[in-house]
Design an enzyme around this catalytic site. Sequence first.
Site, PDB file in Angstrom:
ATOM      1  N   SER B  57       0.695  -1.109  -0.074  1.00 14.03           N
ATOM      2  CA  SER B  57       0.179  -0.164  -0.150  1.00 14.03           C
ATOM      3  C   SER B  57       1.022   1.331   0.075  1.00 14.03           C
ATOM      4  CB  SER B  57      -0.933   0.013   1.120  1.00 14.03           C
ATOM      5  OG  SER B  57      -0.292   0.022   2.336  1.00 14.03           O
ATOM      6  N   HIS B  96       1.380   3.753   7.315  1.00 12.83           N
ATOM      7  CA  HIS B  96       0.703   4.755   6.285  1.00 12.83           C
ATOM      8  C   HIS B  96       1.203   6.255   6.462  1.00 12.83           C
ATOM      9  CE1 HIS B  96      -2.669   2.184   4.454  1.00 12.83           C
ATOM     10  NE2 HIS B  96      -1.540   1.606   4.017  1.00 12.83           N
ATOM     11  N   ASP B 123      -7.913   5.921   4.774  1.00  7.17           N
ATOM     12  CA  ASP B 123      -7.715   4.800   5.658  1.00  7.17           C
ATOM     13  C   ASP B 123      -9.037   4.508   6.651  1.00  7.17           C
ATOM     14  OD1 ASP B 123      -5.470   4.094   4.742  1.00  7.17           O
ATOM     15  OD2 ASP B 123      -4.309   4.657   6.257  1.00  7.17           O
TER      16      ASP B 123
END
Lengths: 167, 180
Positions: B57, B96, B123
């Site tokens: 990701s 992230h 998210d």
Amino acid sequence: MHSFGYRANALLTFAITILALMCAMASLSDNFNTPTPSAQVQVLNINWFQKQPNGNDEVSMTLNISADLQSLFTWNTKQVFVFLAAEYETPKNSLNQISLWDGIIPSKEHAKFWIHTSNKYRFIDQGSNLRGKEYNLTMHWHVMPKTGKMSADKIVMPGYRLPAEYR
Amino acid sequence: MGWIGETMDSVKSLQIRQVLTQAVSLGMIVTSALIIWKALMCITGSESPVVVVLSGSMEPGFKRGDILFLHMSKDPIRAGEIVVFNVDGREIPIVHRVIKVHEREDTGEVDVLTKGDNNYGDDRLLYAHGQLWLQRHHIMGRAVGFLPYVGWVTIIMTEKPIIKYILIGALGLLVITSKD
């Protein structure tokens, strides 16, 4: 003493040590680079500006972003992640940072760019404080190395103001 | 019986002193690894100073199998930083980037929204049901350094545990049978 196992072990240890040393040196060599990036942003249009049913202000705008980040690239640079954030203060929050646009620059050839875009992420306040709000647009970049230490910096562009009325 | 007897003889022929030395050196290796890990925890202030990237990701920045070094300082969290966070009800931490920050004037608490560079949306779908923001206590650390490929060792070991046991067995055997 000089069995196959010992020799293989010594060779492996030496190889890993050299590799680690080279990685460390590549990472340290980034310190010799003194970048001189530049950026300009214009807010071309406020597309719409309204209060959501839950009471938070939301604004949509069209931006013209131009930047020259070529000097950030060294031989140990894998990519540069660049994003434009709106930053402002409200009575409740001492800092609000909202990313409006971001992009990944894979190589030096792509590091001088201009882009005409509406905001990629929604510009929503926590509350209803955006009317007539003065804000900064900040160009942030994060340099991702091929190996080693990551670095980041920014250019703050102050003096933008949202309209006084919803539209 | 003959084979067992021979093995017993060879075990008996090891002097007790030598066996003890090997055991101590094995213990030294294990404890020094533990010491290094705990020292890193103290220095970085993060409960897991090194993490392995498990998903794509954050590509092309971080690929599966890359290693990240974390640091958990008192510095406030700001947009653009790559943080590692735990969501309630999920075991595996996520790496992230922070895209939105709202910091309270009075308490200094932060509301943070994250997104993977390679993901299309933010998210909120990954967070616990109904959770809109991450708070400080969800965040385990921020990524400060990066080493490619090394994490593949642990990925392979967790996905094929047999390799782990073979490796541990072989190393143990090597330490026990090695004569200075």
